[in-house]
Design an enzyme around this catalytic site. Structure first.
Site, short mmCIF file in Angstrom:
data_model
loop_
_atom_site.label_atom_id
_atom_site.label_comp_id
_atom_site.label_asym_id
_atom_site.label_seq_id
_atom_site.Cartn_x
_atom_site.Cartn_y
_atom_site.Cartn_z
N SER A 180 0.80 -1.17 -0.03
CA SER A 180 -0.02 0.13 -0.13
C SER A 180 0.89 1.30 0.07
O SER A 180 2.06 1.32 0.54
CB SER A 180 -0.90 0.15 1.37
N TYR A 225 -1.35 -0.66 10.37
CA TYR A 225 -1.53 -1.00 8.98
C TYR A 225 -0.44 -0.53 8.18
O TYR A 225 0.21 -1.10 7.56
CB TYR A 225 -2.72 -0.37 8.59
P1 NAP Z 1 -11.28 -6.38 1.54
O1 NAP Z 1 -12.47 -5.98 0.47
O2 NAP Z 1 -11.73 -6.11 2.89
O3 NAP Z 1 -10.67 -7.76 1.30
C1 NAP Z 1 -9.72 -8.43 2.04
C2 NAP Z 1 -9.85 -9.93 1.53
O4 NAP Z 1 -8.79 -10.25 2.73
C3 NAP Z 1 -11.06 -10.70 1.98
O5 NAP Z 1 -11.18 -11.54 0.74
C4 NAP Z 1 -10.84 -11.49 3.30
O6 NAP Z 1 -11.75 -12.56 2.96
C5 NAP Z 1 -9.33 -11.50 3.10
N1 NAP Z 1 -8.75 -11.94 4.39
C6 NAP Z 1 -8.69 -11.11 5.65
N2 NAP Z 1 -7.99 -11.66 6.59
C7 NAP Z 1 -7.77 -13.12 6.17
C8 NAP Z 1 -6.94 -14.01 6.78
N3 NAP Z 1 -6.83 -14.01 7.92
N4 NAP Z 1 -6.91 -15.08 5.90
C9 NAP Z 1 -7.24 -15.19 4.67
N5 NAP Z 1 -7.92 -14.22 4.04
C10 NAP Z 1 -8.36 -13.08 4.84
O7 NAP Z 1 -10.01 -5.52 1.05
P2 NAP Z 1 -9.24 -5.16 -0.32
O8 NAP Z 1 -9.74 -3.33 -0.46
O9 NAP Z 1 -9.81 -5.68 -1.51
O10 NAP Z 1 -7.87 -5.09 0.07
C11 NAP Z 1 -7.15 -6.21 -0.44
C12 NAP Z 1 -5.67 -5.86 -0.25
O11 NAP Z 1 -5.31 -4.64 -0.78
C13 NAP Z 1 -5.15 -5.50 1.12
O12 NAP Z 1 -3.83 -6.42 1.58
C14 NAP Z 1 -5.25 -4.38 1.29
O13 NAP Z 1 -4.41 -3.66 2.46
C15 NAP Z 1 -4.73 -3.99 0.13
N6 NAP Z 1 -4.90 -2.51 -0.25
C16 NAP Z 1 -6.23 -1.88 -0.58
C17 NAP Z 1 -6.22 -0.84 -0.74
C18 NAP Z 1 -7.62 -0.17 -1.15
O14 NAP Z 1 -7.82 1.17 -1.38
N7 NAP Z 1 -8.84 -0.78 -1.24
C19 NAP Z 1 -5.40 0.18 -0.92
C20 NAP Z 1 -4.08 -0.21 -0.71
C21 NAP Z 1 -3.88 -1.65 -0.29
P3 NAP Z 1 -12.19 -13.33 4.24
O15 NAP Z 1 -13.04 -12.48 5.30
O16 NAP Z 1 -13.16 -14.42 3.66
O17 NAP Z 1 -11.02 -14.03 5.10
#
Ligand code: NAP
Length: 248
Positions: free
Chosen positions: A139, A152
């Protein structure tokens, strides 16, 4: 340009929704057989059906990235060509009030989880003799800070440094390890925040004055996962609408 991806296999963690499901869908569209991993089996199965209905090949595996036994049980000795290490949680909260349990949950999922899954998948990549590509989803908060995201930001800075360390150690095995650093892309992890006044103020500080769309990460993802990036390892690619160069 990404034709070499066809016939490859990929594990995408955190693929039950959000960016992980998007990344899996993009890879499947390029002919990759994708394995979707997360904790919620029913959400994974629904996601797999969407990919299959679009003509892709998808399997699902329930696992907790923070638990090495869960990873070992789920993966067994399945080999993968590509790993998208995407599972993550946000864990927002002021540092003064953050509990030890909240700190542990964020670091265990976002940093230890990336390490454990990379270690497990790299073993198979090495044994296959074909090498592989690992893309860790970090990120822009791994580079700069904001209020209320101390755990984070620390976890994502750790992912960037871990990416470089693994790239160094595993290059001789034909493994490439890189990090993709998204800026703010609207998903479940941040949707509530961007509906608030503070969220709207934040958007005004992004040079492009808008949130990113998941598909705007596709170019960087495909570059790092495919032979188009064959000489790229230990790198980070920021896709953030210029947020990291916003004026101080
Ligand atoms: P999200 O919609 O909340 O999705 C997170 C995913 O991670 C879900 O599928 C969740 O599935 C899974 N997860 C969480 N804890 C887990 C665990 N212990 N074991 C296995 N799976 C787990 O978030 P997102 O925005 O798509 O983010 C995805 C990645 O991108 C993250 O690493 C986040 O930090 C990064 N990111 C996002 C953004 C943004 O703006 N969206 C920006 C920078 C970085 P379950 O609940 O089914 O386990």
């Amino acid at each position: 340009m990404f034709e070499d991806l066809s016939g490859k296999s990929a594990l995408v963690t955190g693929a039950s929704g959000g960016l992980g499901l998007h990344f899996a869908t993009v890879l499947a569209r390029h002919g990759v057989a994708v394995t979707l991993a997360a904790r919620r089996q029913s959400a994974l199965e629904a996601a797999g059906k969407v990919i299959a209905a679009a003509g892709g090949t998808a399997h699902s595996l329930a696992l907790d990235v923070a638990d090495s036994a869960s990873i070992a049980n789920a993966l067994g000795d399945r080999p993968f060509d590509i790993l998208i290490n995407n599972a993550g949680i946000s864990g927002a909260g002021r540092a003064a009030d953050l509990s030890e349990a909240e700190w542990d949950a964020v670091l265990d999922t976002n940093l230890k989880g990336v390490f454990l899954v990379a270690q497990a998948v790299a073993r198979g990549m090495r044994e296959s003799g074909k090498g592989g590509a690992i893309v860790n989803i970090a990120s822009i908060l791994g580079h700069r800070v904001a209020g209320g995201v101390s755990a984070y930001a620390a976890s994502k800075a750790g992912v960037i440094q871990l990416t470089k360390a693994l790239a160094l150690e595993w290059a001789r095995d034909g493994l490439r390890v890189n990090a993709l650093c998204p800026g703010y892309i609207e998903t479940d992890i941040n949707r509530d925040f961007f509906a608030t006044e503070a969220g709207q103020q934040l958007v005004k500080r992004i040079p492009q004055r808008r949130l990113g769309r998941p598909e705007e990460l596709d170019g960087a993802l495909l570059l790092l996962a495919s032979a188009a990036g064959s000489y790229i390892t230990g790198a980070t690619i920021e896709v953030d609408g210029g947020h990291l160069v916003s004026s101080l």
